[in-house]
Design a protein around this motif. Sequence first.
Motif, mmCIF file in Angstrom:
data_model
loop_
_atom_site.group_PDB
_atom_site.id
_atom_site.type_symbol
_atom_site.label_atom_id
_atom_site.label_comp_id
_atom_site.label_asym_id
_atom_site.label_seq_id
_atom_site.Cartn_x
_atom_site.Cartn_y
_atom_site.Cartn_z
ATOM 1 N N LEU A 146 -17.021 -57.934 38.411
ATOM 2 C CA LEU A 146 -18.079 -57.964 37.412
ATOM 3 C C LEU A 146 -19.053 -59.070 37.790
ATOM 4 C CD1 LEU A 146 -15.953 -57.655 34.129
ATOM 5 C CD2 LEU A 146 -16.854 -55.843 35.591
ATOM 6 N N VAL A 147 -20.303 -58.717 37.957
ATOM 7 C CA VAL A 147 -21.315 -59.682 38.403
ATOM 8 C C VAL A 147 -22.414 -59.749 37.350
ATOM 9 C CG1 VAL A 147 -22.883 -60.371 40.245
ATOM 10 C CG2 VAL A 147 -20.811 -59.087 40.794
ATOM 11 N N GLY A 148 -22.762 -60.960 36.934
ATOM 12 C CA GLY A 148 -23.820 -61.131 35.938
ATOM 13 C C GLY A 148 -24.507 -62.463 36.098
ATOM 14 N N SER A 149 -25.391 -62.759 35.166
ATOM 15 C CA SER A 149 -26.131 -64.014 35.181
ATOM 16 C C SER A 149 -25.261 -65.149 34.647
ATOM 17 C CB SER A 149 -27.382 -63.863 34.310
ATOM 18 O OG SER A 149 -27.962 -65.129 34.040
ATOM 19 N N ALA A 180 -19.257 -60.808 26.745
ATOM 20 C CA ALA A 180 -19.652 -59.508 27.295
ATOM 21 C C ALA A 180 -18.795 -59.163 28.509
ATOM 22 C CB ALA A 180 -21.128 -59.534 27.668
ATOM 23 N N PHE A 181 -18.518 -60.161 29.358
ATOM 24 C CA PHE A 181 -17.610 -59.931 30.485
ATOM 25 C C PHE A 181 -16.228 -59.501 29.981
ATOM 26 C CE2 PHE A 181 -20.632 -62.756 32.741
ATOM 27 C CZ PHE A 181 -20.813 -62.019 33.904
ATOM 28 N N GLY A 220 -7.640 -56.369 36.096
ATOM 29 C CA GLY A 220 -7.662 -56.995 37.410
ATOM 30 C C GLY A 220 -9.044 -57.259 37.957
ATOM 31 N N ALA A 221 -10.099 -56.931 37.208
ATOM 32 C CA ALA A 221 -11.457 -57.186 37.690
ATOM 33 C C ALA A 221 -11.753 -58.684 37.652
ATOM 34 C CB ALA A 221 -12.471 -56.435 36.840
ATOM 35 N N THR A 222 -12.422 -59.182 38.679
ATOM 36 C CA THR A 222 -12.808 -60.591 38.741
ATOM 37 C C THR A 222 -14.267 -60.744 38.313
ATOM 38 O OG1 THR A 222 -13.402 -60.373 41.082
ATOM 39 C CG2 THR A 222 -11.148 -61.063 40.573
ATOM 40 N N HIS A 223 -14.658 -61.991 38.026
ATOM 41 C CA HIS A 223 -16.013 -62.270 37.539
ATOM 42 C C HIS A 223 -16.769 -63.110 38.566
ATOM 43 C CE1 HIS A 223 -14.484 -61.908 33.104
ATOM 44 N NE2 HIS A 223 -14.298 -60.806 33.814
ATOM 45 N N ILE A 271 -24.830 -56.334 33.480
ATOM 46 C CA ILE A 271 -23.658 -56.693 34.275
ATOM 47 C C ILE A 271 -23.386 -55.584 35.285
ATOM 48 C CG2 ILE A 271 -21.189 -57.188 34.218
ATOM 49 C CD1 ILE A 271 -21.528 -58.192 31.371
ATOM 50 N N ASP A 272 -23.145 -55.994 36.524
ATOM 51 C CA ASP A 272 -22.782 -55.034 37.573
ATOM 52 C C ASP A 272 -21.273 -54.843 37.582
ATOM 53 O OD1 ASP A 272 -25.426 -55.040 38.202
ATOM 54 O OD2 ASP A 272 -25.217 -56.212 40.049
ATOM 55 N N LEU A 273 -20.839 -53.582 37.609
ATOM 56 C CA LEU A 273 -19.434 -53.273 37.834
ATOM 57 C C LEU A 273 -19.347 -52.669 39.231
ATOM 58 C CD1 LEU A 273 -16.485 -52.788 37.236
ATOM 59 C CD2 LEU A 273 -17.115 -50.740 35.947
#
Length: 207
Positions: free
Chosen positions: A139-142, A149-150, A159-162, A172-174
């Motif tokens: 998960l990629v964001g500002s 929100a994450f 198991g998703a990382t930030h 947010i990019d997944l």
Amino acid sequence: MGGKYRVTGAAYPRMSRPRRRRRIVLLVLGSVIGLALIGYGAMQLIDVFRGDTGKRNAAAAAKDCATPAPKAGAAAASAAPQVALPQPGQITVNVYNATPRAGLAKAVGDELKKRGFAIGKVGNAPADFDKKVPDAGILVGSPQTDKAAFSVLGTNLAGATHQTDTRESADIDLILGDAFKDLTTKEDADKALAALANPQPAPPKKC
């Protein structure tokens, strides 16, 4: 004896010694007090060896545990939501595929849309991530993106990382990685979301 005064009779006056009654009384009182102190100390030692002190402590703990439980109304109040979370519709998700599996980003984007999320861009992952994500997803964001929100989006992918980048928008990019198999089931995602909104209170002290 001659003179004016004579001693008559068989008894003669004697000089008596100073009375020691006060000293004797003080000695007796001191002895009694000393014996009492010795007896008290002996009883304390006996209590220690018998474990009576531990029993008294256990009794005190039992008294604390006997405190009546809160009423149903108070329990219901404590179970009220304590964390304000954004709704899925307030979170815009860009879905990118970093794996060789064709059509994966569209399939995941469609499922997230069914779950209420706002879907932005869908396609292949940028070159910095393409075929370079061994985990299930990132998960990629500002840096200014609400951490909640994450968390809400993360309930759908275990198991998703930030990560953060230089973007200024709130989307947010997944990015789906090689270990991705499927999204978390809707039922499990809802349970995880409810747990985030209603943190469990600390467990009561065991008696």
